[in-house]
Design a protein around this motif. Structure first.
Motif, PDB file in Angstrom:
ATOM      1  N   GLY A  17      18.071   1.283   5.671  1.00 31.80           N
ATOM      2  CA  GLY A  17      17.454   2.704   5.815  1.00 31.80           C
ATOM      3  C   GLY A  17      15.871   2.501   5.574  1.00 31.80           C
ATOM      4  N   ALA A  18      15.349   1.339   5.112  1.00 31.54           N
ATOM      5  CA  ALA A  18      14.010   1.370   4.865  1.00 31.54           C
ATOM      6  C   ALA A  18      13.117   1.135   6.218  1.00 31.54           C
ATOM      7  CB  ALA A  18      13.591   0.486   3.749  1.00 31.54           C
ATOM      8  N   VAL A  19      11.819   1.245   6.043  1.00 31.54           N
ATOM      9  CA  VAL A  19      10.834   1.144   7.320  1.00 31.54           C
ATOM     10  C   VAL A  19       9.715   0.489   6.791  1.00 31.54           C
ATOM     11  CG1 VAL A  19       9.310   2.337   8.743  1.00 31.54           C
ATOM     12  CG2 VAL A  19      11.691   2.968   8.660  1.00 31.54           C
ATOM     13  N   VAL A  20       9.441  -0.573   7.293  1.00 27.30           N
ATOM     14  CA  VAL A  20       8.121  -1.422   7.056  1.00 27.30           C
ATOM     15  C   VAL A  20       7.121  -0.896   7.648  1.00 27.30           C
ATOM     16  CG1 VAL A  20       7.044  -3.807   7.214  1.00 27.30           C
ATOM     17  CG2 VAL A  20       9.637  -3.390   6.380  1.00 27.30           C
ATOM     18  N   TRP A  21       5.977  -0.679   7.145  1.00 24.65           N
ATOM     19  CA  TRP A  21       4.831  -0.041   8.110  1.00 24.65           C
ATOM     20  C   TRP A  21       3.270  -0.660   7.656  1.00 24.65           C
ATOM     21  CZ3 TRP A  21       1.238   3.030   5.727  1.00 24.65           C
ATOM     22  CH2 TRP A  21       1.621   3.716   4.641  1.00 24.65           C
ATOM     23  N   THR A  22       2.545  -0.520   8.519  1.00 27.08           N
ATOM     24  CA  THR A  22       1.058  -0.638   8.335  1.00 27.08           C
ATOM     25  C   THR A  22       0.011   0.145   9.079  1.00 27.08           C
ATOM     26  OG1 THR A  22       1.122  -2.337  10.381  1.00 27.08           O
ATOM     27  CG2 THR A  22       1.544  -3.379   8.461  1.00 27.08           C
ATOM     28  N   LEU A  23      -0.896   0.200   8.230  1.00 29.94           N
ATOM     29  CA  LEU A  23      -1.864   1.255   8.738  1.00 29.94           C
ATOM     30  C   LEU A  23      -3.398   0.711   8.692  1.00 29.94           C
ATOM     31  CD1 LEU A  23      -2.504   4.120   9.504  1.00 29.94           C
ATOM     32  CD2 LEU A  23      -2.865   4.921   7.147  1.00 29.94           C
ATOM     33  N   ASP A  24      -3.882   0.887   9.588  1.00 24.90           N
ATOM     34  CA  ASP A  24      -5.456   0.179   9.834  1.00 24.90           C
ATOM     35  C   ASP A  24      -6.427   1.569  10.055  1.00 24.90           C
ATOM     36  OD1 ASP A  24      -7.745  -0.932   9.781  1.00 24.90           O
ATOM     37  OD2 ASP A  24      -7.341  -1.706  11.905  1.00 24.90           O
ATOM     38  N   ALA A  25      -6.735   2.206   8.754  1.00 23.28           N
ATOM     39  CA  ALA A  25      -7.432   3.417   8.823  1.00 23.28           C
ATOM     40  C   ALA A  25      -8.646   3.225   7.940  1.00 23.28           C
ATOM     41  CB  ALA A  25      -6.577   4.798   8.216  1.00 23.28           C
ATOM     42  N   PRO A  26      -9.873   2.874   8.505  1.00 26.47           N
ATOM     43  CA  PRO A  26     -11.179   2.558   7.976  1.00 26.47           C
ATOM     44  C   PRO A  26     -11.566   3.906   6.905  1.00 26.47           C
ATOM     45  CG  PRO A  26     -11.359   1.873  10.019  1.00 26.47           C
ATOM     46  CD  PRO A  26     -10.014   2.352   9.859  1.00 26.47           C
ATOM     47  N   SER A  27     -12.045   3.493   5.817  1.00 30.46           N
ATOM     48  CA  SER A  27     -12.494   4.639   5.003  1.00 30.46           C
ATOM     49  C   SER A  27     -13.627   5.249   5.469  1.00 30.46           C
ATOM     50  CB  SER A  27     -12.760   4.304   3.632  1.00 30.46           C
ATOM     51  OG  SER A  27     -14.008   3.211   3.341  1.00 30.46           O
ATOM     52  N   ALA A  28     -14.129   6.616   5.156  1.00 30.33           N
ATOM     53  CA  ALA A  28     -15.011   7.441   5.966  1.00 30.33           C
ATOM     54  C   ALA A  28     -15.441   8.435   5.107  1.00 30.33           C
ATOM     55  CB  ALA A  28     -14.444   7.594   7.271  1.00 30.33           C
ATOM     56  N   PRO A  29     -16.629   8.249   4.098  1.00 34.68           N
ATOM     57  CA  PRO A  29     -16.873   9.165   3.241  1.00 34.68           C
ATOM     58  C   PRO A  29     -17.332  10.448   3.977  1.00 34.68           C
ATOM     59  CG  PRO A  29     -17.489   7.074   2.381  1.00 34.68           C
ATOM     60  CD  PRO A  29     -16.882   7.083   3.957  1.00 34.68           C
ATOM     61  N   GLY A  30     -17.725  10.422   4.948  1.00 30.39           N
ATOM     62  CA  GLY A  30     -18.198  11.518   5.698  1.00 30.39           C
ATOM     63  C   GLY A  30     -17.324  12.587   6.428  1.00 30.39           C
ATOM     64  N   HIS A  31     -15.863  11.956   6.290  1.00 26.19           N
ATOM     65  CA  HIS A  31     -15.054  12.813   6.893  1.00 26.19           C
ATOM     66  C   HIS A  31     -14.118  13.582   5.939  1.00 26.19           C
ATOM     67  CE1 HIS A  31     -14.978  11.399  11.133  1.00 26.19           C
ATOM     68  NE2 HIS A  31     -15.915  10.604  10.723  1.00 26.19           N
TER      69      HIS A  31
END
Length: 256
Positions: A17-31
């Motif tokens: 029932g589980a899902v393995v995931w990855t996220l590449d989302a650079p930090s962006a203080p201006g957003h």
């Protein structure tokens, strides 16, 4: 404002029932801050040398853009994480907590170091969850039966009868397993069901009825209450299609 580049990937876990995931989302203080939609799940995330538990959400969770970044995680099916973590879900509701606040710091430090050294942190998290599951045993089968009944659109009363519990008993068991009562869980699962149908191209009104809402305005109210946004704004944002085949994970960034 330029759109951020981010990449989300997931795969089914060897843990049921589980899902393995990855996220590449650079930090962006201006957003602006991003929002994570409630999905009934809990996640264990590794990011920048930290292990974080994403508790069950009852509303959209705002992610400070300064804290966004690449991460690896395992998303547990509703009702399964409390057994693995040894903590009732309601104690983590609407929170993100360092694992070291829940477990002995020496054990967490050793686990963090092991994942830090791994060439594939997501796989290392999955290995840990599998080993932990072998030690703790399977989750309460009642939780899976409740989720299945509510996902099929059954009422809370009929679901309680189906699993052989009274309303108060079901509510108490649901708090420990899911973090909130069965009515809230039913609303969250229904919203996610509607969003998934809309992603397939179904018009809002048809998706609302198919998911179990009385009509499109009902779905719109649920979207505002649970997600803090509108259907139009959600699907107009680029992040809404980043993970178009499944609900967005508790620890990832979706749309605001």
């Amino acid at each position: 404002m330029p759109r951020l580049h981010q990449r989300y990937q997931e795969r089914p876990s060897r843990l049921d029932g589980a899902v393995v995931w990855t996220l590449d989302a650079p930090s962006a203080p201006g957003h602006p801050a991003r929002s994570v939609l409630p999905d009934g799940c809990m996640d264990l995330l590794w990011s920048a040398g930290r292990l974080i538990v994403a508790g069950p959400d009852t509303h959209a969770f705002e992610v400070d853009p300064r804290h966004r970044g690449s991460c690896s995680a395992i998303r547990f099916a509703p009702g399964t994480a409390p057994v693995l973590l040894g903590v009732p879900a309601h104690e983590l509701r609407d929170h993100r907590v360092d694992l070291a606040e829940l477990w002995p710091r020496t054990a967490v430090a050793a686990l963090t170091a092991r994942i830090d050294r791994s060439a594939d942190p997501a796989a290392a998290l999955e290995d840990f969850a599998l080993a932990r599951s072998a030690d703790t045993g399977p989750p309460d089968p009642l939780a899976a039966a409740v989720v299945e009944g509510l996902r099929r659109g059954r009422s809370v009363a009929s679901t309680a009868a189906e699993v052989g519990l009274g309303a108060r008993q079901l509510h108490r068991r649901s708090l420990a397993a899911f973090g909130y009562g069965p009515k809230t869980l039913a609303r969250i699962l229904r919203l996610q069901r509607a969003l998934a149908l809309i992603r397939t191209g179904l018009p809002y009104a048809e998706a609302a009825c198919a998911a179990g809402c009385t009509d499109q305005p009902h779905l719109a109210r649920e979207m505002r209450d649970l997600a803090g946004t509108t259907l139009g704004a959600y699907f107009a944002a680029g992040d809404a299609s980043a993970n178009s085949d499944t609900p967005h994970p508790s620890g990832s960034s979706t749309t605001a």
